[in-house]
Structure formats: C-alpha cells, structure tokens
Scaffold this motif. Structure first.
Motif, PDB file in Angstrom:
ATOM      1  N   PRO A 236      69.153  29.185  43.771  1.00 18.64           N
ATOM      2  CA  PRO A 236      67.690  29.294  43.775  1.00 18.64           C
ATOM      3  C   PRO A 236      66.991  28.150  43.055  1.00 18.64           C
ATOM      4  O   PRO A 236      65.838  27.869  43.325  1.00 18.64           O
ATOM      5  CB  PRO A 236      67.415  30.629  43.081  1.00 18.64           C
ATOM      6  CG  PRO A 236      68.710  31.131  42.600  1.00 18.64           C
ATOM      7  CD  PRO A 236      69.798  30.383  43.251  1.00 18.64           C
TER       8      PRO A 236
ATOM      9  N   LEU B 183      75.194  29.403  50.660  1.00 11.66           N
ATOM     10  CA  LEU B 183      74.183  30.088  49.871  1.00 11.66           C
ATOM     11  C   LEU B 183      73.601  29.087  48.887  1.00 11.66           C
ATOM     12  O   LEU B 183      74.316  28.519  48.065  1.00 11.66           O
ATOM     13  CB  LEU B 183      74.801  31.273  49.125  1.00 11.66           C
ATOM     14  CG  LEU B 183      73.795  32.146  48.366  1.00 11.66           C
ATOM     15  CD1 LEU B 183      72.878  32.873  49.330  1.00 11.66           C
ATOM     16  CD2 LEU B 183      74.525  33.139  47.475  1.00 11.66           C
TER      17      LEU B 183
ATOM     18  N   ASP C 286      60.572  32.555  54.737  1.00 11.97           N
ATOM     19  CA  ASP C 286      61.779  32.567  53.907  1.00 11.97           C
ATOM     20  C   ASP C 286      62.158  31.181  53.430  1.00 11.97           C
ATOM     21  O   ASP C 286      62.566  30.999  52.287  1.00 11.97           O
ATOM     22  CB  ASP C 286      62.953  33.169  54.689  1.00 11.97           C
ATOM     23  CG  ASP C 286      62.849  34.687  54.737  1.00 11.97           C
ATOM     24  OD1 ASP C 286      61.861  35.200  54.194  1.00 11.97           O
ATOM     25  OD2 ASP C 286      63.738  35.325  55.303  1.00 11.97           O
TER      26      ASP C 286
ATOM     27  N   SER D 186      75.256  24.341  46.305  1.00 14.55           N
ATOM     28  CA  SER D 186      75.327  25.539  47.129  1.00 14.55           C
ATOM     29  C   SER D 186      76.781  25.911  47.334  1.00 14.55           C
ATOM     30  O   SER D 186      77.664  25.073  47.231  1.00 14.55           O
ATOM     31  CB  SER D 186      74.661  25.279  48.483  1.00 14.55           C
ATOM     32  OG  SER D 186      75.123  24.058  49.004  1.00 14.55           O
TER      33      SER D 186
ATOM     34  N   ASP E  80      64.807  30.399  50.418  1.00 12.32           N
ATOM     35  CA  ASP E  80      66.119  30.918  50.818  1.00 12.32           C
ATOM     36  C   ASP E  80      66.605  30.074  51.980  1.00 12.32           C
ATOM     37  O   ASP E  80      66.472  30.456  53.138  1.00 12.32           O
ATOM     38  CB  ASP E  80      65.980  32.395  51.208  1.00 12.32           C
ATOM     39  CG  ASP E  80      67.279  32.965  51.730  1.00 12.32           C
ATOM     40  OD1 ASP E  80      68.329  32.310  51.556  1.00 12.32           O
ATOM     41  OD2 ASP E  80      67.243  34.056  52.308  1.00 12.32           O
TER      42      ASP E  80
ATOM     43  N   ASN F 116      75.401  35.035  55.421  1.00  9.00           N
ATOM     44  CA  ASN F 116      73.962  34.959  55.709  1.00  9.00           C
ATOM     45  C   ASN F 116      73.607  35.745  56.971  1.00  9.00           C
ATOM     46  O   ASN F 116      72.555  36.372  57.055  1.00  9.00           O
ATOM     47  CB  ASN F 116      73.531  33.508  55.867  1.00  9.00           C
ATOM     48  CG  ASN F 116      73.470  32.796  54.535  1.00  9.00           C
ATOM     49  OD1 ASN F 116      73.082  33.402  53.538  1.00  9.00           O
ATOM     50  ND2 ASN F 116      73.862  31.528  54.509  1.00  9.00           N
TER      51      ASN F 116
ATOM     52  N   GLY G 114      69.519  31.667  54.303  1.00  9.37           N
ATOM     53  CA  GLY G 114      69.044  32.756  55.162  1.00  9.37           C
ATOM     54  C   GLY G 114      68.112  32.239  56.228  1.00  9.37           C
ATOM     55  O   GLY G 114      68.202  32.625  57.396  1.00  9.37           O
TER      56      GLY G 114
END
Lengths: 293, 301
Positions: free
Chosen positions: A44, A41, A254, A49, A260, A56, A263
């Motif tokens: 942002p 993940l 995305d 990460s 993201d 995900n 994702g």
C-alpha cells in the motif's frame, strides 16, 4: 494484398515505424504490464510487490461488492443497448419514410453524436436536479419522488436515460444508411406481395437490416461498457458512495483512489478477456452471416 | 414505404381532380419524428435558457420559459473568469486546449494511419502479415481497460501535463490505419502500374496520386477523429492535473464540483461552458454531415 506493388525495401519500414513504436510503447507494454501486475499484490505504500498468483482474481469473484457491480453493469448494458437500438430503429424507419423535412429531421436526430459523455452527464445533472430539474418534476407528476444521487435506483435510471440519449444518434445514422441502401426494386416487389406495412417491415426490411443491427449490437455493448465512464462519473459527481457504478468505473476507483494496483489490474484483464470474446464472437458471426445483397 | 403506394395510387387517378386528404400514417410518422427531435433538443434549450437568466433566479425557480438578458454577462464569466485554485483555467484556455487535442489527435492519427496503411497495401514485405496483426490487435482493446499501466508509462516518460502525453497514447489504436487500408485496397491497381510505367517512385505516387485521391476519405476521417479527440474525458482527467492544461470536457468535472461548494452556484457560467464544449464538434458534424455519415458508416464495417 495488391499484386502490383513497389519493391523498395527501406521505405515501407520507415512508414511503419512510427505506428509500430507508438503501439509498442502505449499499447503492448501497458497491456502486458496490466497482465503482469494482476498477479502481484502491491504494497500500500508503494514499496515493492509480492507474487500472489491468482489471488487477485479469486478475491474478486468472492467479493460481493464486485459481483453486485458486475450484475449492475450487465443490466445497464442490456437496457442501454436495447432501448437505444429500439428507439433509433423506430426513428430511422420513420425518417426513411417521410419526404418533407427529411433532412432537418436527420440533422435534429444526429447532432447529439458529437456531445461528449461527461457533458451529457452534466446535462443529466441539470435535467434531474433535486429541486427544480424538469425531469424530476415530470417524475413527481407521475408520483415518483425522484432523488438523483441519493437513491440507488433513481441514479441508475438517470444513468440509463442519459446514456440512451447519447447513443440513439449513432444507431440512428447506421439504421438510416442501412435502410437507404435497400434497393428500390426490392421495396416495390415487397409492396406487390404484401399489403400490410408492418408485415413488409418484419418480413423484408428487418431481415435486410439484420447485419447492421448485429454490428450495432456489438458497438452498443462496447459503448455501454466503456464509453459511459464520463456519464457515470459526472452523474455521481466523482463520489460513488452507494450509487451504482459500472465495471470500468470500478477499475478507475480501485486503481486511482484505492491504490489497489493488483486488484485493479485483475479487473482490467477480466475486461480485456470480455472484449476479446465479444470481438471473436462478432467476427465468427459475421463470417457465418448470410448476406442478402 | 406507404408513400410508394400513395404515389402509385395517385398517378392512377390522375384524371380525377386531386383531392387533399390527410394521410394518418404520414401524420403519425411526423409526430414520432417531432417527439424524437424534441427529446434530443430540449435539454439544450433548457441549458441555453438557464444561462440567460441571473443565477439567483435559477436557484429560486429553476428552468422557466423566460429568456433573460444575462447571456453575454455569463459568456464573459465563462470565457474569461478563471476558476479553480491557480486561476489559470478560463474558458478561453480550455477552448484552446480542446482544439489542440482535437486537431492534434486527428492530424496525428491520419498521418500515421495513412503511412502504415500505404506500407501494408502497396509494398511487398516479408513481414507484412505480422505487421498487420500487430497493428490490428490494437482494435480489440480500448484505452479504458489498460488505463492504469498506460498512465504509468506516460508518467515514467515524464509526459504528464504535456500535449504529447495527452495526444500520442490516444493514437495507439489502428482505427485510421484500418480505414485507409480498406480504402487503398479499393483503388484500382492500374493506377500503380501506370505510375510505375511513367517512372513515378513510391513517394511520388503516394503524394501526387494517392493523397489527392483520398481527399474525401481524409475529410471524413478528420471529422470523426476530431470529435473523438475533443470528447476524450478519462485520459485527460488522468494525464492533466495542471489547470492550464484542462480541456473543456475535462473541465466539466471541475465545473460540477464548483456547483457543489458555493453558496450561489454559478449555473449560468457552468451551463455556458457546457454549451461551448458542445458547439465545435456539433458544428463540424452538422456542416460536414454527408462526409461524416459516409466516414462513419464505412469505417466501422
């Protein structure tokens, strides 16, 4: 492999090196990276990460928007594939039959192959323009108040029409060359056995075209999944809003707009698996296929 | 196929004076083909018509049957008037970039593909099978599914907004290698043996025999790859942010956004740029039709 070959040791390595380096840097490394980051993940703001395992993926499959886009992609793919294959087959059969003007028809029907998907999308924008687009006016004549970019269904229709327009030529070229490779003796024999033209088509010509059609089926599915990116992007003018989009477009939206990374990577990996499955399926079918010639 | 029957019937009755009859099946065939051709062609006609009339006219009436006199005016605007913020992406600069991408991609792919295919087919290598699989796995995954990490690689190599960054990652797939491998395997083996008996080494054999022999294949591959490179969209959209690096196809995005913002959208200019983006690849496909069809139908199988 050829039996007779050269035995110089250094030359083949030298020849292979450029290709292998490019593939390693721009294929294997990015692909591996996509798989790796699909399990992370991303912060942002780009600070590191965290490992999240399959999260995900599970997140995607419980996301109603993603499932809706997947559903749209499936319907879109089916429509584009079968409409463009059907139209192309019809045109190829006719182009194979006529004697006068055969060459001109062939040229007129195949030039669109060279039009880039986003340019095709741009042409779609003009043809479906809100106030004076010829196709909008045509739809209005039929009592259909066509609004591109506003109504979900209308935008989807425009996407299908433009994508089919762009894809018919490729299918046409393959079907025509498939038809022309059917030996004359086979056609004449069929002519003696069966007097009905449509009967001859379904009993003789179509089965002989089946390997071509199957190959084209895979090509068209890949086209609808990936190459229509340009069509989708121009038709929604880069602002998807509540318009339909395909899975590849979602990866882009995305990853680039939404930042993201995890994702988006998970979506990439799902697409990779899909393409791999399609290719394996294709190879197995081709192996099993009966070749008539 | 009904034509065959017509022909045989016609020769049977050749003694009787030929009577001209309309064959309905032929009429149907031609009608279908004409409708199909119009379906393909009409959008282009609409674009050309719209770029021949003043933009104000277009906003009022849309496409019409009237051909105006604005074609060269709009052409000048499209080719020499810049749009965007930095004012560097004129039609001319985009056209040049498109040619660099199309030709650079085609040439690079063919050279690298031929070299690799030559090594795989003509040499006894211990790891030939491994190399083969490493290379051909790339056929499975299109650039679109690994677009983000590829972007990151190019970024970390400092290749954003460069021609190398635009062209080289696109070469990382084995279509040309696969194509030439198939072709080299169909070249008779006696040629290599004869060349070896005559004392030709592998380099000489490649340059003096194999390359001239592959001329048609190279031409076919060049056409397909040129069109493919010219028409790239997603990759250039990500890699080029400098407007003077835009290709025509990449510029389409800019053009559609320009149509949105302004009071009097410049339809003439936009349409002409779209037409200019279409013309070179379409000309290549039409003029080298037989090579192109041969290359296409033989490479993908």
């Amino acid at each position: 492999m050829k039996r007779a070959g050269f035995t110089t040791a250094w030359l083949p390595i030298l020849l292979l090196v450029p290709q292998l380096i490019i593939i390693a840097v721009f294929f294997y490394w990015p692909a591996a990276h996509a798989i790796q980051s699909s399990f992370y993940l991303q912060d942002p703001f780009g600070f590191g990460s965290t490992f999240v395992g399959w999260e995900n993926y599970t997140h995607l499959f419980s996301n109603s928007e993603y499932l809706r886009i997947a559903g749209f992609t499936v319907i879109f793919t089916i429509l584009v594939t079968f409409l463009s294959l059907g139209l192309a087959l019809l045109l190829a059969v006719k182009a194979d039959k006529v004697i006068r003007g055969a060459h001109s028809y062939r040229t007129l029907l195949m030039w669109v192959y060279a039009v880039a998907p986003p340019v095709a999308g741009f042409i779609g924008l003009i043809m479906f323009d809100q106030s004076w687009g010829p196709l909008t006016e045509f739809a209005q004549m039929l009592g259909w108040d066509f609004t591109l970019g506003v109504t979900y269904f209308d935008t989807a229709t425009a996407m299908v029409v433009v994508s089919v327009w762009k894809q018919v030529p490729v299918n046409f070229i393959f079907f025509l060359s498939g038809l022309q490779s059917i030996p004359k003796s086979v056609r004449e024999a069929a002519l003696i056995d069966n007097r009905s033209a449509s009967g001859r088509f379904w009993d003789v010509t179509f089965p002989l075209l089946a390997p071509t059609a199957f190959f084209l089926l895979i090509i068209n599915i890949t086209y609808s999944l990936f190459d229509t990116f340009g069509v989708v992007d121009t038709l929604v003018k880069g602002e998807p809003g509540n318009n339909p989009m395909t899975l590849v477009y979602k990866v882009y939206v995305d990853g680039f707009r939404g930042n993201d990374l995890g994702g988006s990577s998970a979506q990439s990996v799902i697409l990779m698996v899909l393409v791999l499955a399609l290719t394996v399926f294709q190879f197995r079918m081709v192996e099993r296929r009966i070749h008539y010639t | 196929m009904s034509d065959i029957s017509a022909d045989t019937l016609a020769t049977d009755r050749s003694s009787a004076p030929p009577k001209r009859r309309i064959k309905w099946s032929t009429v149907v065939d031609h009608s279908v083909l004409i409708v199909g051709s119009l379906f393909m062609l009409l959008p282009l006609v609409v674009l050309i018509q719209m770029s021949s009339v003043p933009d104000v006219e277009v906003i009022k009436t849309g496409p019409s049957l009237q051909i105006g006199d604005q074609l060269d005016d709009n052409f000048n605007k499209a080719m020499f008037q810049a749009s965007g913020f930095s004012g560097e992406n004129t039609g001319t600069s985009m056209l040049i970039n498109s040619f660099i991408l199309g030709i650079g991609f085609a040439v690079g792919k063919i050279i690298i593909g031929m070299m690799a295919a030559y090594a795989i087919v003509y040499f006894r290598l211990r790891f030939a099978t491994l190399a083969f699989w490493i290379i051909f796995t790339t056929l499975l995954l299109p650039l679109e599914v690994r677009i983000l990490p590829s972007y990151e690689v190019v970024q970390s190599l400092g290749m954003l907004n460069t021609y190398q960054g635009l062209i080289v990652p696109l070469i990382a797939s084995a279509t040309a290698t696969f194509f030439f491998r198939q072709f080299f395997r169909s070249v008779p083996e006696e040629l290599v043996e004869a060349a070896r008996i005559d004392g030709a080494g592998p380099v000489k054999f490649f340059i003096d025999i194999l390359v001239p022999l592959s001329q048609t294949m190279i031409a076919a591959m060049f056409i397909i790859m040129f069109v493919f490179g010219w028409n790239q969209y997603l990759w250039p959209t990500m890699i080029t942010t400098d407007e003077d690096m835009f290709t025509l196809v990449r510029g389409i995005k800019q053009i559609t956004q320009d149509l949105e913002g302004t009071n009097i959208p410049e339809y003439g200019r936009a349409n002409l740029l779209a037409i200019i983006a279409i013309i070179p690849p379409v000309f290549v496909v039409i003029f080298f039709q037989s090579w192109f069809v041969k290359g296409l139908t033989e490479s993908d199988k």
